[in-house]
Enzyme design. Structure first.
Site, PDB file in Angstrom:
ATOM      1  N   ARG A  19      -9.573  -0.383   7.164  1.00  0.00           N
ATOM      2  CA  ARG A  19     -10.476   0.571   6.535  1.00  0.00           C
ATOM      3  C   ARG A  19     -10.929   1.671   7.498  1.00  0.00           C
ATOM      4  NH1 ARG A  19     -14.182  -1.053   1.750  1.00  0.00           N
ATOM      5  NH2 ARG A  19     -14.730   0.962   0.921  1.00  0.00           N
ATOM      6  N   CYS A  20      -9.941   2.259   8.175  1.00  0.00           N
ATOM      7  CA  CYS A  20     -10.248   3.425   8.982  1.00  0.00           C
ATOM      8  C   CYS A  20      -8.951   4.157   9.161  1.00  0.00           C
ATOM      9  CB  CYS A  20     -10.813   3.044  10.344  1.00  0.00           C
ATOM     10  SG  CYS A  20      -9.599   2.335  11.442  1.00  0.00           S
ATOM     11  N   GLN A  66       0.831  -1.200   0.000  1.00  0.00           N
ATOM     12  CA  GLN A  66       0.000   0.000   0.000  1.00  0.00           C
ATOM     13  C   GLN A  66       0.872   1.260   0.000  1.00  0.00           C
ATOM     14  OE1 GLN A  66      -3.257  -2.078   2.898  1.00  0.00           O
ATOM     15  NE2 GLN A  66      -3.492   0.125   2.721  1.00  0.00           N
ATOM     16  N   GLU A 124     -13.208   5.337   4.294  1.00  0.00           N
ATOM     17  CA  GLU A 124     -13.209   4.634   5.571  1.00  0.00           C
ATOM     18  C   GLU A 124     -14.371   5.022   6.467  1.00  0.00           C
ATOM     19  OE1 GLU A 124      -9.202   5.741   6.503  1.00  0.00           O
ATOM     20  OE2 GLU A 124      -8.465   3.983   5.442  1.00  0.00           O
TER      21      GLU A 124
END
Lengths: 807, 287
Positions: free
Chosen positions: A385-386, A238, A761
């Site tokens: 996902r935050c 990522q 997110e």
């Protein structure tokens, strides 16, 4: 003149496909035809394959490792153990959190499925066959599975490599299994607020250990060219540029001789931020063998050994007046980091941005303390996902709001409305140190309550409760409200860095002579549609249709340096760089246009895709014409070409927010929860592509549903990981997934060049408490204050059973 | 998730398949739809050296009526059973059950024979076959023999089938016209095995139950035929008290494991809930 000359303004806007257009995702053309190029699709000449020997025990001493039988298998090239890595000083690697993590276990294993040896063979099957033949002699040790027992007096020391060290990367350690204490806020003030309060509530709110579980597991291919001394590393990264820097620091190979390529990535959700033993072993093996070495983990390895998320035990306390005005907040967190602190946060933030936990509320005084501990579980602690630990913070405050509402016998929506930070208070300085850039919470909340007929739902719930009481129905109805504020877009260099590299991001663009362009950025899409949305930002800025702007990321030899994609930072940081690089192009284009039209720069005005001479609308130069002129007809003394680069250091974070509502029906006989309705209003500032936003919200809500209703990486008392396969780990399919209703308000960020805030997110952050609050709300009239996640059928049934509701 | 080394065979006659099994003995396994065996091989929980794929043996596929009986070839897929007109008309509980197995992709491959012969207590068809009073037809080197579904299962993955035998077909008496039926399955998600499931077939005459059979899935290490629970309903109008009694009797024979689906206590109770719901629905459907 071009065809564009005859087009209407609307037609030109449509052709441009800029900000605000619901443009189809450009990358889907290859994804839906199976034509993506993932790491496992990359095949290099002479490539060999690695597989791990992993520990069957959660805690054991390694007495010996014998690889003779494995090495005797035809096709086996080598077996690496810690003994091979130690002379290279690579048996441990630094983590993003300032700790070290074993690449291959040396004296002890500290979690089940920990990497012990790396077997390299000429095909993947032989590697697995041989891995089974490596004999490891273990002496089992008692494991620590319960984080609450990690710091007991006399608890066995897990990390002998740092035994007795009283100072860690984040301050003092008070026990061998203690990692750090992180504190922020006004303890004295918060204590006083609680002591003086008319009403207080306190609750232990645990956010269970979960795993991001991207569809593509982690993988790498290292290819060392010994003649040139160059390393090429393909991988599921990522943040490819950070991987290059870390690889250079670890291996001693100069950074310009390392090329990191992250090809298409099949989902990341934080799981692909860190550096894993598999990456390091593939590099070492390629250096040793001189051929490319591929490592691809399987599903069980992914779920049980690469980075988990959450595992936060949060004790929240709120102080309030009798009429529901919150006067203070306190929270202590026991953070289970597993065997190594491999938490992926900005370096100075060992608990991420957990101090966003005052949420959307104007809380005058607050105090937070976090204790991180080691246990015999897999390392990790990523932002699934935050933004960093934001979903934990949102879960804690949004649960506590419901607990307080229940104590006050007040409607949970009303309590929230009563305590919101008001629009006039922005920029708002929170009690725990953040400057919220913008927001309009009451408008969003009221829009949500009207859209769902909140009052009507509560009336229906009251009637349903009576029916259940009279024995006419066996379905409990729950309504879950969640109002979240995120903190994304890390981040400003004054407080955000990764291993000393400031968390800026970048965009570089070249406009070609025929009027199309290529732009490269320092982020890396894992499915977020960067190729689509970045092109739209640029299209609006430079007047070239988004279809004619190629976007590239992920190759460190071509893309400008950036910190990658996670924490909803792509739009707030790299998206800002894209807007700014576009403005640099347009500034040069204006000079060229002035030259072409023989007027002064100041006489020109911009219109969608061209400059026009003020007052002489027929005199114009389109960007297509300007691009051509940039290569052959320039003002005297101007450098040819039309290129620019921008590195953007954001002045502040962005603060997306939203109002979510969930309606759940619970079957008291089976404990099954059916999500009847889910409404999500998101405010992510300026909306670049409404279709992509909707897709992001759908995906994030589906993950939130998975987390709240079923996901858990559980361990038994021996530290055996339970259910690390998709049979047990709940990945919702289309059948289980509820229908999503989406809505929005727009409060642009005042400091972002185009006012955008990031959205990927938010639905995970806001969704989890909405589901959880709905389930618990179904039982609130029976005195239930809290129920642990995930709300699986059996856990909910257990609650029904305890209340005497089952047959 | 990488299986060990194995040889693969795809015979086109039953004789040839039986011979291959006889030649390779313990080291050989039969492959039907592959949805139990292949995942186990990928986890290296099973490591057969010789894999005998039955898919090219045409005689093992098909659904036919033979007098009062229905005969289904072992290699008939779940999807073929779902599409079968014969089954929809004569024995619709098979379709109802098959539709609760995994997802369409799995059902295109998964077979009845593989589902019942493997002895996996999580599979749905074994309990259904017990409910239907089915007979399994087995072919071995010494000829064929028949075993009742209700006495076929010994323990998880252990059955009456001998090494070298192949289950070729399943036969069961057509349920009486106008029978009521239901298969109720509680599961966490698509593709999951049952937390608990119950199959019920019953016939009513003049408001009274004249026959009933109940069987349970995945609440013990074998499928369970609930004889006592079934007996409790016969001769009654299936009133609330009788249903309570049948549910209690069915719960009483369960011995579930505690796992990710829930603790044993919960799974026993869910077996009861599934039985109750299946009885109610079957009662409503009975003519």
């Amino acid at each position: 003149m071009s065809d564009a000359a005859t087009m209407t303004l609307e037609e030109r806007e449509a052709t441009l496909g800029g900000v605000g257009t619901a443009r189809k995702r450009k990358e889907d053309v290859r994804f839906i035809q199976g034509a993506g190029n993932y790491v496992d699709d990359v095949k290099l000449p002479g490539m060999v394959f690695g597989d791990f020997v992993r520990s069957p025990y959660a805690h054991a001493r390694i007495k010996s490792i014998n690889a003779e039988a494995a090495l005797a298998v035809p096709g086996v090239k080598a077996v690496l153990t810690a003994a091979d890595l130690k002379p290279l000083n690579l048996h441990y690697m630094p983590t993003l959190a300032g700790d070290v993590q074993a690449v291959l276990a040396e004296e002890k294993v500290l979690f089940q499925n920990q990497e012990v040896a790396f077997v390299i063979a000429e095909d993947r099957y032989i590697a697995s066959d041989a891995a089974e033949l490596v004999e490891v002699d273990y002496e089992e040790l008692p494991p620590i599975v319960d984080a609450f027992k990690a710091m007991d007096e006399g608890a066995i020391c897990l990390r002998e490599d740092i035994q007795g060290k009283t100072e860690g990367a984040h301050g003092a350690r008070k026990h061998d299994n203690h990692i750090f204490t992180w504190e922020i806020g006004d303890q004295e003030g918060a204590d006083k607020a609680l002591k003086d309060a008319e009403v207080t509530v306190k609750e232990l709110v645990t956010y269970q250990r979960v795993h991001p579980s991207p569809l593509e597991t982690c993988a790498s291919i290292a290819s060392m060219d010994k003649i040139k001394g160059e390393l090429t590393l393909y991988g599921t990264f990522q943040a490819p540029h950070v991987v290059r820097t870390v690889a250079s620091l670890l291996s001693g190979i100069p950074e310009h001789k390392i090329r990191v390529i992250a090809p298409d990535i099949g989902g990341g959700f934080g799981n692909k931020v860190g550096v894993y033993p598999g990456y390091v072993c593939s590099i070492v093996a390629s250096i040793v063998l001189g051929v490319p070495v591929k490592w691809v983990e399987d599903r069980i390895e992914n779920l049980s050994s690469t980075a988990f998320a959450r595992d936060y035990h949060m004790t929240g306390e709120l102080a309030a007046t009798k009429d529901g005005k919150i006067t203070g907040l306190k929270c202590h967190v026991l953070a289970d980091h597993g065997a190594f602190d491999a938490c992926a946060d900005p370096t100075k933030w060992p608990a991420g941005f957990f101090n966003i936990c005052t949420g959307s509320y104007d809380i005058p005084v607050a105090h937070v303390s976090v204790d991180g501990v080691y246990t015999n579980k897999a390392p990790g602690g990523v932002a699934y996902r935050c933004s960093f630990r934001v979903t934990e913070a949102a879960y804690m405050i949004e649960r506590m709001m419901d607990v307080l509402a229940q104590k006050l016998e007040m409607d949970p929506a009303e309590l929230r409305l009563k305590n919101f930070v008001q629009p006039a208070q922005f920029p708002y300085n929170s009690a725990l140190g953040w400057e919220y850039d913008s927001g309009d919470y009451p408008t969003a909340m009221n829009q949500m309550m009207q859209a769902v007929d909140y009052a009507g739902l509560r009336r229906e719930q009251a009637e349903q409760r009576e029916k259940v009481a009279r024995g006419e129905s066996r379905t409990l109805m729950g309504i879950g409200v969640s109002f979240f504020t995120e903190i994304v877009g890390a981040g400003p260099s004054r407080n955000c860095d990764i291993l000393g590299v400031a968390m800026f991001d970048s965009c570089e663009i070249r406009v070609h002579p025929t009027g199309s362009a290529i732009a490269r950025l320092g982020t890396k899409s894992q499915g977020q549609a960067h190729e689509t949305t970045y092109a739209q930002i640029l299209a609006t800025e430079i007047g070239i249709p988004s279809e004619d702007i190629g976007i590239e990321e992920g190759d460190t030899d071509t893309a400008p340096y950036g910190l990658g994609t996670y924490g909803s930072r792509s739009t707030p940081v790299a998206g800002a760089a894209a807007a700014r690089v576009g403005r640099k192009i347009r500034a040069k284009a204006q000079k060229i246009a002035a030259h072409l039209l023989e007027v002064a720069e100041g006489d020109l005005e911009w219109e969608i895709d061209r400059f026009k001479v003020k007052g002489l609308p027929e005199k114009e130069a389109t960007m297509k014409e300007i691009a051509w002129a940039a290569y052959n007809n320039l003002p005297e003394g101007m450098e040819p070409g039309l290129e620019a680069v921008d590195y953007y250091d954001p002045p502040n974070m962005t603060y997306p927010f939203g109002a979510y509502l969930c309606v759940a029906d619970i079957d008291v006989d089976t404990g099954e929860t059916s999500i009847r309705r889910f409404y999500a209003l998101d405010d992510c500032g300026t909306r670049i592509n409404p279709m992509v936003i909707e897709g992001q919200v759908h995906g994030g809500l589906t993950e939130a549903f998975g987390i709240a209703m079923g996901q858990e990486i559980a361990y038994d008392e021996l530290g055996n990981v339970q259910g690390a396969s998709l049979m047990d780990y709940f990945l919702p399919t289309a059948v289980e997934t509820p229908v999503w209703e989406t809505d929005f308000t727009v409060t642009p960020s005042p400091h972002h060049p185009i006012g955008a805030k990031g959205v990927g997110e938010s639905p995970n952050v806001g969704g989890v408490p909405a589901f959880s609050n709905a389930v618990i709300d179904a039982f609130s009239h029976l005195g239930v204050k809290h129920m642990p996640m995930p709300h699986t059928a059996w856990r909910v049934w257990q609650q029904c059973h305890e209340l005497g509701l089952t047959k | 998730m990488i299986p060990g080394d194995f040889e693969y065979y795809r015979p086109n006659s039953l004789d040839e398949a039986v011979k291959l099994l006889a030649t390779h003995g313990d080291d050989a396994r039969v492959l039907a739809g592959g949805h139990s065996l292949i995942p186990m091989m990928k986890l290296r929980l099973a490591a057969p050296e010789h894999l005998v794929d039955l898919r090219d043996i045409a005689s093992l596929t098909g659904i036919s009526e033979d007098g009062g009986n229905i005969l289904i070839g072992a290699m008939t897929t779940q999807s073929e059973m779902i599409a079968s007109k014969v089954l929809s008309e004569s024995c619709p509980i098979i379709r109802e059950t098959a539709l609760l197995i995994a997802d369409p992709q799995v059902r295109y491959c998964g077979t009845l024979g593989g589902n019942v012969a493997n002895g996996d207590p999580g599979n749905d068809m074994p309990a259904l076959m017990q409910c239907l009073g089915a007979t399994y037809i087995l072919q071995g080197p010494d000829g064929s023999r028949e075993v009742a579904a209700r006495s076929f299962y010994e323990a998880a993955y252990f059955t009456e089938m001998n090494d070298g035998e192949i289950l070729t077909a399943v036969r069961f008496p057509k349920p009486t016209a106008g029978h009521g039926y239901a298969y109720k399955k509680l599961k966490r998600k698509v593709g999951d095995y049952a937390t608990a499931a119950a199959a019920v077939i019953l016939s009513m005459k003049d408001g009274n139950c004249v026959s009933v059979s109940i069987a349970l899935t995945n609440v013990a290490d074998t499928p369970l035929y609930a004889q006592a629970a079934s007996d409790a309903l016969v001769g009654t109008a299936i009133d609330a008290a009788t249903v309570d009694q049948a549910v209690a009797l069915a719960e009483g024979i369960t011995e579930p494991a505690s796992d990710g689906r829930g603790p044993a206590e919960y799974r026993t109770k869910m077996a009861g809930v599934m039985v109750r719901r299946a009885i109610q629905e079957a009662r409503e459907r009975a003519q």
